[in-house]
Design an enzyme around this catalytic site. Structure first.
Site, mmCIF file in Angstrom:
data_model
loop_
_atom_site.group_PDB
_atom_site.id
_atom_site.type_symbol
_atom_site.label_atom_id
_atom_site.label_comp_id
_atom_site.label_asym_id
_atom_site.label_seq_id
_atom_site.Cartn_x
_atom_site.Cartn_y
_atom_site.Cartn_z
ATOM 1 N N ILE A 71 0.854 -1.181 0.000
ATOM 2 C CA ILE A 71 0.000 0.000 0.000
ATOM 3 C C ILE A 71 0.894 1.236 0.000
ATOM 4 O O ILE A 71 1.745 1.407 0.878
ATOM 5 C CB ILE A 71 -0.919 0.039 1.237
ATOM 6 C CG1 ILE A 71 -1.665 -1.286 1.395
ATOM 7 C CG2 ILE A 71 -1.899 1.215 1.132
ATOM 8 C CD1 ILE A 71 -2.497 -1.679 0.211
ATOM 9 N N ILE A 105 -7.901 -3.684 4.364
ATOM 10 C CA ILE A 105 -6.859 -4.381 3.625
ATOM 11 C C ILE A 105 -6.021 -5.270 4.539
ATOM 12 O O ILE A 105 -5.548 -6.334 4.109
ATOM 13 C CB ILE A 105 -5.961 -3.381 2.852
ATOM 14 C CG1 ILE A 105 -4.954 -4.110 1.963
ATOM 15 C CG2 ILE A 105 -5.260 -2.430 3.793
ATOM 16 C CD1 ILE A 105 -5.566 -5.040 0.938
ATOM 17 N N GLY A 305 -10.750 1.266 -2.280
ATOM 18 C CA GLY A 305 -9.322 1.394 -2.571
ATOM 19 C C GLY A 305 -8.521 0.498 -1.644
ATOM 20 O O GLY A 305 -8.975 -0.584 -1.262
ATOM 21 N N GLU A 306 -7.297 0.940 -1.303
ATOM 22 C CA GLU A 306 -6.413 0.197 -0.388
ATOM 23 C C GLU A 306 -5.928 -1.131 -0.968
ATOM 24 O O GLU A 306 -5.272 -1.899 -0.283
ATOM 25 C CB GLU A 306 -7.106 -0.124 0.944
ATOM 26 C CG GLU A 306 -7.639 1.056 1.712
ATOM 27 C CD GLU A 306 -8.319 0.655 3.022
ATOM 28 O OE1 GLU A 306 -8.370 -0.561 3.338
ATOM 29 O OE2 GLU A 306 -8.806 1.548 3.731
ATOM 30 N N GLY A 307 -6.279 -1.446 -2.204
ATOM 31 C CA GLY A 307 -5.974 -2.773 -2.731
ATOM 32 C C GLY A 307 -6.962 -3.824 -2.282
ATOM 33 O O GLY A 307 -6.731 -5.025 -2.494
#
Length: 338
Positions: A71, A105, A305-307
């Site tokens: 991240i 995440i 988001g954040e992967g």
């Protein structure tokens, strides 16, 4: 070990010379797939994923043992234009949350058995407001690319990159617009939840940035410098490094795909080692995926988001590889091959 990036042209050169998948391994994986105890094509896209993954890992019978999630966090000068519903200080606060294991995440990376790294990039020094000048001068862009390039674990066998940066759907929209054309409104969405007035303002900002810089942009690397962000460039650097190391990548949402698009627009085939983890709720993400030629593995309406979506999709790829490498062949099982 990968070489350190010396300048932006060096990065372009390495990207152009990046290795391809191993055709012999891909053929071996396809041959094994044809011998497994199932009707042909019964596992559909899982079969294609396993063969694709085996080709990049150089084996006809692959496994996923060491996934890595990285991240990257960055701040954006363009937030001064009021493009986000949240203040810029939230970026640093969320980095602390990542480091303490409290974000979504963290849970998804742990579930996937993935190593997770967090890299904050000069949070006290936001990028430039791209409606007034470039977001990053060459030295800053190179440093951000190197940050991503250098953080990929050479021993990893799968990579997910994610981001945290208040306001970063704005540079992502600007990147998509300048790379693929259309109007700013086609690419600009609500991000963290701006209202109608906020969306109109954000669209104006994207349009102004693209109009200011499009004449100077010759490829995706130029676009990153003019309109991107440090965390977006770092994601691009990490994705490129993974290609050099033949590590497959699962792409996350709109912002991650905007970073990946900069690579795709700089070198043909630059994303052959990537699959799209999911289709997010950001309105332009499906269009961007189509431009990249990527079909998402999941579509759950995520917009964090954040992967996070890509980390969840690790489970899909693990399932594909587990079936491919763990199932018996007809001969091994003593089952008649119809």
């Amino acid at each position: 070990m990968l070489p350190e990036l010396t300048d932006l042209d060096h990065f372009r050169s390495l990207l152009a010379q990046a290795p391809a998948a191993d055709p012999a391994a891909q053929a071996a994986a396809a041959e094994r797939n044809g011998q497994l105890t199932k009707p042909p094509g019964a596992l559909a896209r899982l079969e294609d994923l396993a063969i694709w993954y085996g080709g990049w890992r150089g084996t006809g019978r692959p496994s996923i043992e060491k996934p890595q999630v990285i991240i990257f966090a960055g701040n954006h000068g363009v937030t001064a234009q009021g493009v986000s519903a949240f203040p810029a200080e939230v970026t640093a606060q969320m980095v602390i949350n990542f480091e303490h294991g409290g974000a979504a995440i963290n849970q998804l990376a742990k579930l996937a058995g993935a190593r997770m790294d967090v890299q904050a990039l000069d949070l006290d020094r936001p990028t430039g407001d791209f409606t007034k000048g470039v977001a990053m001068e060459d030295a800053d862009l190179l440093a951000a690319l190197q940050a991503g390039w250098g953080l990929v674990d050479p021993n990893a066998d799968l990579l997910v990159v994610g981001e945290m940066g208040i306001g970063n759907t704005t540079p992502a929209a600007a990147l998509a617009c300048v790379l693929f054309g259309g109007e700013a409104a086609d690419w600009t969405g609500r991000g963290t939840g701006v209202d109608d007035a906020g969306l109109a303002n954000k669209t104006r900002v994207v349009a102004e940035g693209v109009a200011l810089h499009q004449g100077a942009i010759k490829d995706g690397v130029d676009a990153l410098g003019c309109l991107g962000g440090r965390e977006i460039a770092a994601m691009a650097g990490a994705i490129a490094a993974a290609r050099m190391l033949r590590i497959p990548v699962i792409l996350d949402g709109f912002i991650c795909c905007a970073a990946a698009a900069c690579l795709a627009q700089s070198s043909d085939g630059a994303l052959d080692h990537c699959v799209a983890g999911h289709q997010s709720a950001e309105g332009a993400h499906p269009v961007l995926l189509a431009k990249l030629g990527k079909e998402p593995l999941l579509s759950l309406g995520l917009r964090l988001g954040e992967g996070s979506g890509a980390a969840l999709a690790i489970q899909i790829l693990k399932g594909a590889v587990a079936c491919h490498s763990g199932m018996a062949t007809f001969a091994e099982a003593g089952v008649t091959d119809g």
